[in-house]
Write an enzyme that holds these catalytic residues in place. Structure first.
Site, PDB file in Angstrom:
ATOM      1  CE  LYS A 153     -11.891  -5.272   5.812  1.00 53.16           C
ATOM      2  NZ  LYS A 153     -11.860  -6.177   4.672  1.00 53.16           N
TER       3      LYS A 153
ATOM      4  CD  GLU B 187     -14.202   5.529   3.323  1.00 54.45           C
ATOM      5  OE1 GLU B 187     -14.820   6.583   3.525  1.00 54.45           O
ATOM      6  OE2 GLU B 187     -14.701   4.392   3.509  1.00 54.45           O
TER       7      GLU B 187
ATOM      8  CE  LYS C   5      -9.201  -3.938   7.390  1.00 56.90           C
ATOM      9  NZ  LYS C   5      -7.916  -4.353   6.835  1.00 56.90           N
TER      10      LYS C   5
ATOM     11  CB  THR D   1       2.113  -0.709   9.291  1.00 56.86           C
ATOM     12  OG1 THR D   1       1.368  -0.318  10.450  1.00 56.86           O
ATOM     13  CG2 THR D   1       3.214   0.298   9.034  1.00 56.86           C
TER      14      THR D   1
ATOM     15  CG  LEU E 112     -15.662  -0.105  -2.129  1.00 55.50           C
ATOM     16  CD1 LEU E 112     -16.521  -1.321  -1.774  1.00 55.50           C
ATOM     17  CD2 LEU E 112     -16.070   0.422  -3.501  1.00 55.50           C
TER      18      LEU E 112
ATOM     19  CB  ALA F 170     -10.117  -1.281  -0.226  1.00 58.23           C
TER      20      ALA F 170
ATOM     21  CG  ASP G 268      -9.458  -8.021   7.397  1.00 60.80           C
ATOM     22  OD1 ASP G 268      -8.788  -7.145   7.979  1.00 60.80           O
ATOM     23  OD2 ASP G 268      -9.926  -7.882   6.252  1.00 60.80           O
TER      24      ASP G 268
ATOM     25  CB  ILE H  22      -0.974  -0.012   1.193  1.00 64.25           C
ATOM     26  CG1 ILE H  22      -1.944  -1.180   0.991  1.00 64.25           C
ATOM     27  CG2 ILE H  22      -1.723   1.296   1.306  1.00 64.25           C
ATOM     28  CD1 ILE H  22      -2.824  -1.474   2.158  1.00 64.25           C
TER      29      ILE H  22
ATOM     30  CB  VAL I  82     -14.884  -0.374   6.427  1.00 65.41           C
ATOM     31  CG1 VAL I  82     -16.047  -1.275   6.054  1.00 65.41           C
ATOM     32  CG2 VAL I  82     -14.725  -0.298   7.934  1.00 65.41           C
TER      33      VAL I  82
END
Ligand code: ADP
Ligand code: ASP
Ligand code: MG
Length: 827
Positions: A689, A613, A586, A562, A620, A618, A685, A482, A616
């Site tokens: 979210k 943002e 997250k 990270t 969107l 990526a 994961d 990323i 949750v």
């Protein structure tokens, strides 16, 4: 009777006479001027640095220290110019005259050494040699070019009182002397020493540091010229000190009052008293740049047009000290402040700014740091009785402070200016120690810590000059998938962002787990990998944060790219330093509720942004959509979601012959899984979210309150390493195969769905038929449906790719650009 004798007075400052190159330019400027108009009167400063050199020579002499090295430096600087710019036959007479000055100066310094004392009177005499040498020398150079040049020692023409160091003009006699001198030398090109004058006994006085500008105005007024030009080393009066604010730009026009206020509060480009004679005779002053002689510069004049900005400029004084006097004895005592300030003025202590609380219980005033201790003891002597009677307390001196002032004549008609100022300061964590607003409302001044000055100036400048680019200074942690995609995206869109959105992203710091690197001016992202590898120092999170805080840049953003727990521990410290946080990590938001809440509260309290943002779905717009629903008063009834792009991908591709194991592997290879794929498949994961969404929807949930249905067999769950996990997946292929068959047999598909309803979150593996909105889902798509008070009949649905470095980095990018979107810019 006023006579229109000359067209202009041209004053050249220290830099403009400070080098061979600049003196050549000066001659060119004069050539042009002479070709267009009558001869100007030329006023000159000492060569740059010379006045300071003379001061230290005098101080050395008074201390009994050797000053010969300084003296030689002074001689050489002048001799070098003579050698470079005068024809040989013309050199000797000038050397002789200069040498005469240097000998006089040396004798004088010897005298100071013998007496071991430096009075203000002797100091002025020492300083006068700076202007006398430069002006004599340059007048001879000009004579070689133009002929008919006259050297005028202003100490014979400007008369003052005995206030050595900052003498006051005796206007009538001065104007008469200047006028007579001009008459006697009509038609000639007159060169005048700036800065110096003399008292009625003929002893040399000076007009205060920067006083050559004032000399120009005194001559301009006496000769009633058309214009006074101040030639310096910048393009005019700028919106702020260009050494501290890179985005400062030159102002076209200013009123006398504005120029006075700006220069009084530190814009040293023009000496404040200069404006008085010019104002009285309505003579325009033009500030111009010797380095850019064609640039029009700034005009200070009587009928100046309104500007499009609510303020004209921001000025600053780097070094001030503040004294605070308080006590009950001051209340209602009308004479107290009168006594205080006449004491200070009697002792020649310049009070830069005063504020008094409305209760009259305390008076705070700012002075030059060199005067602070003297002021304190003077007050203690003067108010000894009041101190003994405990009517007032001992004055408290605060040091290491600076002052910032916004100035403009429009300010009084425009509401909201102080709001903009304080919002910009507050948001950047600048603590304001004292505030003063002149009754003229042309100026609002604040006192702040010196270490905050550069940041404050830049932040305030950004806030008032909205048409300028907003600079975001980012510090990035993590250079994995990323992080590196983000850098590529920033590099690619940099120009577009600047042009279209007026946003400039400067990457100031980068760190991964091995190395870190900083560049206060922003790094080039073309080859950041190489730079980080080759020039980076050993990475250390604590010192990364410390350096970021130390730099104290405005609009600073910490970007956590990270998936590690470590950086979470530094968020709190970062918010407390008034730095915004953008994170795709997250862990911070999905651990304990108290931590989540703490981050939100801290960001709010410190007026900075906390954007996540990409926690949750990526890139969107899910977090943002929920936030918009909430702030506009909507209420969430139910959220249904598929938020694991990884699991979506796996189930969407779990067809035909391919085994479950192979699909997981493929997903990992495509960068669709978390670094450890077990985080996805265990549902951890997804759980994170859902938890973040539930919290953002207003529910105070802890991780163990989420009902998480496991979709993996026990053995896979218990695997101890990623490799082991893949082994176990291989062993469980038949388990997944039978699930698939069951779904196909009933015309359904497998979906791992999260639901938030009645404050409860559950995640489970479900088989849905074609009537279900989640039936048609492809690739690694995420889908989320919000059923709310407003969207009750048909839910609001967001759907799209919810995993992958490209979309996640784009989400982080958007968050960064949004930082400060509601910044207190002046509209
Ligand atoms: P000179 O020797 O020509 O009189 P000064 O050094 O006295 O020049 O003044 C010019 C300097 O003032 C500039 O080089 C700049 O660094 C400084 N300065 C501070 N504030 C401002 C401002 N608002 N606009 C322009 N210059 C400023
Ligand atoms: N040379 C003097 C100073 O440095 C005066 C001036 O430059 O205006 O203060
Ligand atoms: Mg100056």
């Amino acid at each position: 009777m006023l006579k229109n004798y000359v067209m202009k007075v041209l004053k050249f400052g220290g830099t403009s006479v400070g080098s061979v190159e600049n003196i050549r330019t000066l001659i060119e400027i004069l050539k042009k001027e002479k070709s267009e108009r009558q001869n100007p009167v030329v006023v000159l400063s000492a060569m740059s640095g010379v006045t300071n050199l003379l001061i230290s020579m005098a101080e050395r002499a008074a201390n009994g220290d050797d000053f010969s090295a300084h003296l030689s430096e002074l001689e050489n600087r002048h001799f070098d110019v003579v050698k470079a710019l005068l024809e040989v036959p013309r050199q000797n007479p000038v050397f002789t005259k200069l040498k005469l000055f240097f000998n006089q100066l040396e004798d004088l310094l010897q005298g100071i050494t013998s007496l071991q004392e430096l009075t203000p009177k002797t100091r002025d005499l020492v300083l006068s040699y700076g202007e006398r040498c430069s002006t004599l020398m340059i007048s001879k150079i000009a004579d070689q070019h133009f002929g008919d040049v006259v050297f005028a020692d202003a100490s014979e023409l400007i008369k003052t009182d005995n206030n050595f160091g900052q003498a006051h003009i005796l206007t009538d006699i001065t104007e008469r002397l200047i006028s007579n001198f001009y008459d006697e030398n009509r038609g000639k090109l007159i060169f005048v020493t700036g800065f110096i004058a003399s008292n009625e006994n003929g002893k040399i006085t000076t007009l205060g540091r920067g006083g050559s500008d004032y000399t120009a105005a005194i001559f301009g007024s006496a000769l009633n010229v058309q214009e006074i030009e101040i030639w310096t080393d910048v393009n005019g009066m700028m919106t702020a000190d260009p050494r501290m604010v890179k985005k400062a730009f030159p102002l076209k026009e200013l009123s006398y009052t504005e120029a006075m206020e700006l220069s009084y509060f530190g814009a040293k480009v023009i000496y404040p008293p200069t404006m008085i004679p010019a104002f009285l005779k309505k003579i325009p002053i033009v500030i111009r740049n010797t380095y850019e002689p064609d640039f029009k510069g700034t005009i200070i004049r009587h009928d100046c047009r309104e500007s499009e900005h609510p303020i004209k400029g921001i000025s600053s004084i780097n070094e001030i000290s503040v004294l605070n006097v308080q006590g009950s004895g001051m209340v209602g005592k009308a004479g107290f402040s009168g006594r205080l300030f006449s004491l200070l003025s009697r002792e020649q202590i310049n009070v830069i700014l005063i504020t008094q609380s409305s209760s009259e219980h305390s008076i705070t005033f700012a002075v030059n740091p060199v005067d602070a201790i003297k002021a304190k003891s003077l007050i203690e002597q003067e108010f000894e009785l009041e101190l003994d009677a405990k009517k007032i307390e001992h004055p408290v001196v605060e040091e290491d402070l600076a002052a910032l002032a916004i100035v403009g004549e429009n300010m009084k008609q425009t509401p909201g200016i102080s709001g903009t100022l304080f919002h910009a300061l507050g948001r950047n964590g600048v603590n304001v120690r004292a505030i003063a607003q002149g009754s003229s409302e042309h100026n609002i001044s604040v006192i702040l810590s010196r270490t905050d000055l550069a940041k404050a100036l830049n932040a305030v400048h950004d806030a008032f000059y909205t048409d300028l680019k907003k600079n975001l200074n980012i510090f990035c942690l993590g250079t994995g998938n990323i992080g590196s995609t983000l850098f590529r995206q920033i590099e690619k869109h940099r120009e577009f962002l600047q042009l279209q959105n007026g946003v400039m992203i400067n990457v100031i710091g980068i760190s991964n787990s091995r190395k870190m690197i900083f560049n206060q001016n922003g790094m080039s992202l073309n080859n950041w990998q190489e730079t980080l590898e080759q020039e980076g120092e050993e990475a250390d999170l604590t010192s990364f944060v410390a350096r970021m805080k130390e730099m104290n840049l405005p609009n600073a953003v910490f970007v956590d790219n990270t998936a590690s727990i470590k950086p979470i521990a530094v968020y709190e410290d970062i918010f407390r330093a008034n730095i915004s946080v953008v994170t795709c990590n997250k862990i911070g938001n999905s651990s304990s509720y108290s931590q989540y809440k703490n981050f939100k509260d801290l960001a709010f309290q410190h007026g900075v942004d906390f954007y996540y943002e990409t926690n949750v779905g990526a890139g969107l717009p899910i977090v943002r959509t929920l936030k918009d629903l909430m702030i506009s008063g909507d209420r969430v009834i139910k959220i249904e979601a598929i938020l694991s792009g990884t699991i979506s991908y796996i189930f969407n591709n779990f067809k035909g012959e391919t085994t479950f194991h192979d699909i997981v592997k493929e997903a990992q290879e495509k960068g669709l899984t978390e670094p450890d794929p077990r985080d996805d498949l265990r549902g951890t994961d997804f759980m994170r979210k859902m938890l973040i969404l539930a919290r953002d929807a207003g529910y105070q949930l802890e991780p163990d309150e989420v009902e998480l249905e496991n979709m993996l067999p026990e053995a896979c769950l218990n695997a101890t390493s990623v490799a082991d996990f893949y082994n176990e997946l291989n062993n469980s292929n038949s388990f997944f195969e039978s699930l698939k068959k069951e779904a196909i047999a009933s015309g359904k598909v497998l979906r791992y769905i999260g639901i938030l309803e009645d404050g409860k979150v559950s995640i489970s593996l479900q088989m849905v038929d074609e009537n279900h909105p989640f039936y048609m889902l492809s690739g690694s798509d995420n889908i989320i449906s919000f059923t709310t008070e407003r969207y009750k009949e048909r839910p609001l649905v967001v759907k799209g790719p919810g995993a992958g470095a490209e979309v996640t980095a784009a989400g982080v990018f958007a968050d960064i650009v949004n930082v400060g979107a509601q910044y207190p810019n002046y509209f």
